[in-house]
Design a protein around this motif. Structure first.
Motif, PDB file in Angstrom:
ATOM      1  N   MET A   1      24.247  22.956   0.630  1.00 60.71           N
ATOM      2  CA  MET A   1      22.967  23.335   0.032  1.00 60.71           C
ATOM      3  C   MET A   1      22.631  24.790   0.398  1.00 60.71           C
ATOM      4  O   MET A   1      22.846  25.197   1.532  1.00 60.71           O
ATOM      5  CB  MET A   1      21.885  22.411   0.594  1.00 60.71           C
ATOM      6  N   ILE A   2      22.177  25.524  -0.609  1.00 60.18           N
ATOM      7  CA  ILE A   2      21.843  26.938  -0.391  1.00 60.18           C
ATOM      8  C   ILE A   2      20.631  27.071   0.537  1.00 60.18           C
ATOM      9  O   ILE A   2      19.623  26.388   0.348  1.00 60.18           O
ATOM     10  CB  ILE A   2      21.501  27.595  -1.765  1.00 60.18           C
ATOM     11  N   GLU A   3      20.779  27.925   1.526  1.00 59.29           N
ATOM     12  CA  GLU A   3      19.640  28.222   2.387  1.00 59.29           C
ATOM     13  C   GLU A   3      19.711  29.703   2.735  1.00 59.29           C
ATOM     14  O   GLU A   3      20.706  30.146   3.329  1.00 59.29           O
ATOM     15  CB  GLU A   3      19.722  27.365   3.653  1.00 59.29           C
ATOM     16  N   ILE A   4      18.719  30.460   2.341  1.00 53.98           N
ATOM     17  CA  ILE A   4      18.794  31.912   2.551  1.00 53.98           C
ATOM     18  C   ILE A   4      18.267  32.256   3.947  1.00 53.98           C
ATOM     19  O   ILE A   4      17.065  32.213   4.192  1.00 53.98           O
ATOM     20  CB  ILE A   4      17.984  32.680   1.467  1.00 53.98           C
ATOM     21  N   LYS A   5      19.214  32.594   4.832  1.00 56.54           N
ATOM     22  CA  LYS A   5      18.795  32.971   6.194  1.00 56.54           C
ATOM     23  C   LYS A   5      18.723  34.482   6.300  1.00 56.54           C
ATOM     24  O   LYS A   5      17.904  35.028   7.030  1.00 56.54           O
ATOM     25  CB  LYS A   5      19.796  32.421   7.217  1.00 56.54           C
ATOM     26  N   GLN A   9      22.033  38.705   1.846  1.00 58.51           N
ATOM     27  CA  GLN A   9      23.153  37.913   1.326  1.00 58.51           C
ATOM     28  C   GLN A   9      22.794  37.141   0.059  1.00 58.51           C
ATOM     29  O   GLN A   9      23.458  36.175  -0.300  1.00 58.51           O
ATOM     30  CB  GLN A   9      23.641  36.934   2.405  1.00 58.51           C
ATOM     31  N   CYS A  10      21.734  37.547  -0.616  1.00 60.49           N
ATOM     32  CA  CYS A  10      21.379  36.904  -1.890  1.00 60.49           C
ATOM     33  C   CYS A  10      20.902  37.960  -2.877  1.00 60.49           C
ATOM     34  O   CYS A  10      19.890  38.623  -2.632  1.00 60.49           O
ATOM     35  CB  CYS A  10      20.290  35.848  -1.678  1.00 60.49           C
ATOM     36  N   CYS A  11      21.637  38.089  -3.990  1.00 61.99           N
ATOM     37  CA  CYS A  11      21.275  39.106  -4.994  1.00 61.99           C
ATOM     38  C   CYS A  11      20.284  38.575  -6.012  1.00 61.99           C
ATOM     39  O   CYS A  11      19.860  39.313  -6.903  1.00 61.99           O
ATOM     40  CB  CYS A  11      22.539  39.597  -5.706  1.00 61.99           C
ATOM     41  N   GLY A  12      19.934  37.294  -5.939  1.00 60.44           N
ATOM     42  CA  GLY A  12      18.944  36.736  -6.874  1.00 60.44           C
ATOM     43  C   GLY A  12      19.505  36.461  -8.252  1.00 60.44           C
ATOM     44  O   GLY A  12      18.758  36.414  -9.230  1.00 60.44           O
ATOM     45  N   CYS A  13      20.828  36.239  -8.345  1.00 59.47           N
ATOM     46  CA  CYS A  13      21.453  36.084  -9.676  1.00 59.47           C
ATOM     47  C   CYS A  13      21.084  34.774 -10.358  1.00 59.47           C
ATOM     48  O   CYS A  13      21.256  34.630 -11.566  1.00 59.47           O
ATOM     49  CB  CYS A  13      22.975  36.181  -9.552  1.00 59.47           C
ATOM     50  N   SER A  14      20.638  33.776  -9.621  1.00 56.96           N
ATOM     51  CA  SER A  14      20.230  32.463 -10.157  1.00 56.96           C
ATOM     52  C   SER A  14      21.389  31.560 -10.560  1.00 56.96           C
ATOM     53  O   SER A  14      21.171  30.550 -11.233  1.00 56.96           O
ATOM     54  CB  SER A  14      19.315  32.601 -11.388  1.00 56.96           C
ATOM     55  N   ALA A  15      22.619  31.908 -10.173  1.00 57.17           N
ATOM     56  CA  ALA A  15      23.745  31.022 -10.512  1.00 57.17           C
ATOM     57  C   ALA A  15      23.547  29.644  -9.875  1.00 57.17           C
ATOM     58  O   ALA A  15      23.842  28.609 -10.491  1.00 57.17           O
ATOM     59  CB  ALA A  15      25.065  31.632 -10.038  1.00 57.17           C
ATOM     60  N   CYS A  16      23.014  29.630  -8.645  1.00 58.41           N
ATOM     61  CA  CYS A  16      22.811  28.343  -7.955  1.00 58.41           C
ATOM     62  C   CYS A  16      21.786  27.482  -8.695  1.00 58.41           C
ATOM     63  O   CYS A  16      21.969  26.271  -8.852  1.00 58.41           O
ATOM     64  CB  CYS A  16      22.386  28.571  -6.507  1.00 58.41           C
ATOM     65  N   VAL A  17      20.725  28.135  -9.177  1.00 58.18           N
ATOM     66  CA  VAL A  17      19.672  27.408  -9.900  1.00 58.18           C
ATOM     67  C   VAL A  17      20.270  26.796 -11.164  1.00 58.18           C
ATOM     68  O   VAL A  17      20.030  25.631 -11.494  1.00 58.18           O
ATOM     69  CB  VAL A  17      18.510  28.370 -10.285  1.00 58.18           C
ATOM     70  N   TYR A  36      14.016  34.454  -4.608  1.00 55.31           N
ATOM     71  CA  TYR A  36      15.095  33.792  -3.845  1.00 55.31           C
ATOM     72  C   TYR A  36      15.067  32.300  -4.174  1.00 55.31           C
ATOM     73  O   TYR A  36      14.002  31.738  -4.452  1.00 55.31           O
ATOM     74  CB  TYR A  36      14.881  33.980  -2.329  1.00 55.31           C
ATOM     75  N   PRO A  37      16.246  31.648  -4.073  1.00 54.80           N
ATOM     76  CA  PRO A  37      16.264  30.216  -4.372  1.00 54.80           C
ATOM     77  C   PRO A  37      15.646  29.387  -3.249  1.00 54.80           C
ATOM     78  O   PRO A  37      15.890  29.662  -2.065  1.00 54.80           O
ATOM     79  CB  PRO A  37      17.766  29.915  -4.508  1.00 54.80           C
ATOM     80  N   VAL A  38      14.857  28.396  -3.655  1.00 56.04           N
ATOM     81  CA  VAL A  38      14.267  27.467  -2.685  1.00 56.04           C
ATOM     82  C   VAL A  38      14.619  26.057  -3.160  1.00 56.04           C
ATOM     83  O   VAL A  38      14.428  25.724  -4.333  1.00 56.04           O
ATOM     84  CB  VAL A  38      12.730  27.655  -2.619  1.00 56.04           C
ATOM     85  N   VAL A  53      29.089  28.253  -6.517  1.00 61.40           N
ATOM     86  CA  VAL A  53      28.925  29.255  -7.584  1.00 61.40           C
ATOM     87  C   VAL A  53      28.302  30.556  -7.076  1.00 61.40           C
ATOM     88  O   VAL A  53      28.133  31.493  -7.850  1.00 61.40           O
ATOM     89  CB  VAL A  53      28.065  28.706  -8.749  1.00 61.40           C
ATOM     90  N   CYS A  54      27.972  30.630  -5.811  1.00 60.29           N
ATOM     91  CA  CYS A  54      27.260  31.817  -5.307  1.00 60.29           C
ATOM     92  C   CYS A  54      28.219  33.006  -5.154  1.00 60.29           C
ATOM     93  O   CYS A  54      29.185  32.939  -4.389  1.00 60.29           O
ATOM     94  CB  CYS A  54      26.613  31.493  -3.957  1.00 60.29           C
ATOM     95  N   PRO A  55      27.969  34.106  -5.857  1.00 58.81           N
ATOM     96  CA  PRO A  55      28.888  35.254  -5.754  1.00 58.81           C
ATOM     97  C   PRO A  55      28.822  35.974  -4.413  1.00 58.81           C
ATOM     98  O   PRO A  55      29.713  36.759  -4.095  1.00 58.81           O
ATOM     99  CB  PRO A  55      28.445  36.170  -6.900  1.00 58.81           C
ATOM    100  N   PHE A  56      27.791  35.693  -3.620  1.00 58.79           N
ATOM    101  CA  PHE A  56      27.753  36.308  -2.292  1.00 58.79           C
ATOM    102  C   PHE A  56      28.546  35.487  -1.289  1.00 58.79           C
ATOM    103  O   PHE A  56      29.190  36.035  -0.400  1.00 58.79           O
ATOM    104  CB  PHE A  56      26.299  36.542  -1.835  1.00 58.79           C
TER     105      PHE A  56
HETATM  106  S1  SF4 Z   1      23.850  32.049  -6.324  1.00 56.61           S
HETATM  107 FE1  SF4 Z   1      22.768  33.989  -6.555  1.00 56.61          FE
HETATM  108  S2  SF4 Z   1      20.594  33.433  -6.311  1.00 56.61           S
HETATM  109 FE2  SF4 Z   1      21.792  31.712  -5.552  1.00 56.61          FE
HETATM  110  S3  SF4 Z   1      21.976  32.119  -3.333  1.00 56.61           S
HETATM  111 FE3  SF4 Z   1      23.795  32.987  -4.294  1.00 56.61          FE
HETATM  112  S4  SF4 Z   1      23.261  35.117  -4.666  1.00 56.61           S
HETATM  113 FE4  SF4 Z   1      21.331  34.025  -4.282  1.00 56.61          FE
END
Ligand code: SF4
Ligand SMILES: Cc1cc2nc3c(=O)[nH]c(=O)nc-3n(C[C@H](O)[C@H](O)[C@H](O)COP(=O)(O)OP(=O)(O)OC[C@H]3O[C@@H](n4cnc5c(N)ncnc54)[C@H](O)[C@@H]3O)c2cc1C
Ligand code: SF4
Ligand code: SF4
Length: 404
Positions: A1-5, A9-17, A36-38, A53-56
């Motif tokens: 599960m995505i958790e932004i610490k 490390q998050c560009c906000g691309c929304s691929a995870c969403v 940021y994704p929550v 799917v997260c490019p970071f």
């Molecule tokens: S997929 Fe994009 S928006 Fe989601 S955590 Fe990774 S970088 Fe951030």
């Protein structure tokens, strides 16, 4: 599960969403205005797709282009309306004429920057020109996948992390997909843009209305004129000396637009905060999508330094650097109405560090955002943080060390 610490490390691309099968991730803006994704933990089933799917988390491979060009659109009107050489329009027009769909960034009715798609040539115009604000992807990846599955050609354009986000989101490779990423300096905060728009641009619109009423001795009420256009890269004074321009509906002739504001880029406060790296997303200082890692077919940028590489090709109306990744993109570009010369990768990178490297983090960035949060305008926040007097520097050190 995505958790932004770590926000870098998050560009906000929304691929995870877009990928979450339970639709339990939403993008939420932080105090700086970046989304940021929550995750709604109660609905999460722990499938791990969001991380896959997260490019970071999974940065792409650094690739070298197969060909590099200096290029201009052969239509000078299109070139003047574009930020660089008008290559995006040539790509997009060809895809539309072939029955395809083009994704790109445009303004919405409130001048926020959002991603959307065009199916006609007329719908393409709003995508033209660079908007120096992070665009919201919304449902674009899901929509692009839908069009791809129906067999239509799709051109997806955006920042390198947005094309990387799309490619990570799509489970399959599609022959009918072309991706074009811009060489990317970084993206400013949508909140900073909104504050600049509301506090500084709109107050000038109101001021102009009052002045026009006074000058014309109008006794009847005149509505505040609407903003009709915003260009971050107006070329009236030249491509290299571009201006930030805002147009409004003329108070006198309502069917016409007049220029409300025209600032050279180096004096406009919003552009200064962008170019001095004060208002960028934290990930832009540690970008994971530079160079070939954008997973794109084509990369487009300004060919800064063209006057040194091909002096006769430079007319100061805009020239694009076009980097081609793969044979399919190469044969597509060869069909377009472009005037082009082959150059080397180094010819482009020598004058365009953003092609390969992230911009440097500014120690003043924190103070800039703090001043804006306290209610400063963008002009005064910029002025405050670049003020290098001994007193200001002393205050900043005190704040950094002791929070005073
Ligand atoms: S997929 Fe994009 S928006 Fe989601 S955590 Fe990774 S970088 Fe951030
Ligand atoms: C935020 C940003 C930073 C950039 N930084 C650099 C740089 O450092 N060096 C450099 O050489 N070039 C940079 N560029 C690219 C350059 O400004 C031109 O966009 C590019 O050369 C294409 O120009 P064009 O004349 O072919 O087409 P144009 O019509 O000028 O470009 C339109 C294209 O830009 C995309 N676009 C516009 N705004 C956004 C946005 N906010 N988010 C995502 N995509 C957007 C559209 O979707 C479309 O694909 C940047 C662009 C952006 C948007
Ligand atoms: S682990 Fe699966 S269900 Fe949970 S947030 Fe990520 S994608 Fe959604
Ligand atoms: S600099 Fe990198 S992280 Fe920032 S918007 Fe551009 S591609 Fe995305």
């Amino acid at each position: 599960m995505i958790e932004i610490k770590d926000k870098s490390q998050c560009c906000g691309c929304s691929a995870c969403v877009s990928a979450c099968p339970k639709e339990c991730i939403s993008m939420q803006s932080d105090s700086e205005g970046f989304a940021y994704p929550v995750v709604d933990r109660k609905s999460c089933i722990g499938c791990g797709l969001c991380e896959k799917v997260c490019p970071f988390i999974n940065p792409g491979q650094d690739r070298k282009p197969v060909k590099v060009y200096a290029a201009k659109n052969s239509d000078e009107v299109i070139r003047m309306k574009s930020s660089s050489g008008g290559v995006f329009y040539a790509l997009a027009e060809s895809v539309i004429k072939d029955g395809g769909v083009v994704f790109g960034a445009r303004f919405d009715a409130s001048w926020n920057v959002v991603h959307g798609y065009a199916e006609t040539v007329d719908e393409l115009y709003p995508f033209m020109g660079s908007k120096y604000v992070q665009s919201s992807i919304g449902k674009s990846y899901v929509q692009a996948e839908h069009f791809l599955k129906t067999g239509r050609k799709v051109l997806f354009s955006g920042t390198p992390c947005q094309t990387a986000g799309l490619m990570h989101y799509l489970k399959n490779r599609y022959d009918n997909l072309l991706t074009a990423a811009v060489i990317c300096h970084g993206v400013p905060s949508p909140k900073i843009w909104k504050i600049y728009l509301d506090k500084e641009i709109k107050s000038q619109v109101a001021g102009k209305t009052k002045a026009s009423k006074r000058n014309m001795a109008l006794s009847f009420s005149v509505d505040m004129p609407k903003i009709t256009g915003i260009s971050f890269r107006d070329k009236t004074s030249g491509w290299k000396n571009y201006s930030f321009v805002v147009r409004v509906k003329s108070v006198v002739e309502m069917d016409k637009s007049s220029v409300l504001l025209s600032d050279m880029h180096m004096v406009n406060p919003f552009m200064k905060s962008f170019l001095s790296n004060l208002n960028l997303r934290p990930s832009c200082y540690a970008c994971a999508a530079k160079g070939g890692r954008a997973c794109c077919d084509i990369m487009l940028g300004d060919f800064w330094g063209i006057e040194n590489v091909l002096p006769d090709f430079d007319d100061d109306k805009g020239c694009s650097a076009v980097l081609i990744y793969g044979k399919r993109a190469l044969s597509f570009v060869s069909t377009l109405p472009l005037i082009k010369h082959e150059v080397s990768f180094n010819d482009v990178s020598a004058f365009n560090s953003c092609l390969t490297s992230s911009v440097s983090h500014q120690h003043n960035r924190y103070f800039f955002f703090r001043q804006v949060a306290k209610g400063d305008t963008i002009s005064s926040a910029y002025h405050d943080v670049v003020d290098d007097s001994f007193f200001k520097r002393f205050c900043r050190i005190l704040y950094r060390k002791f929070g005073i």
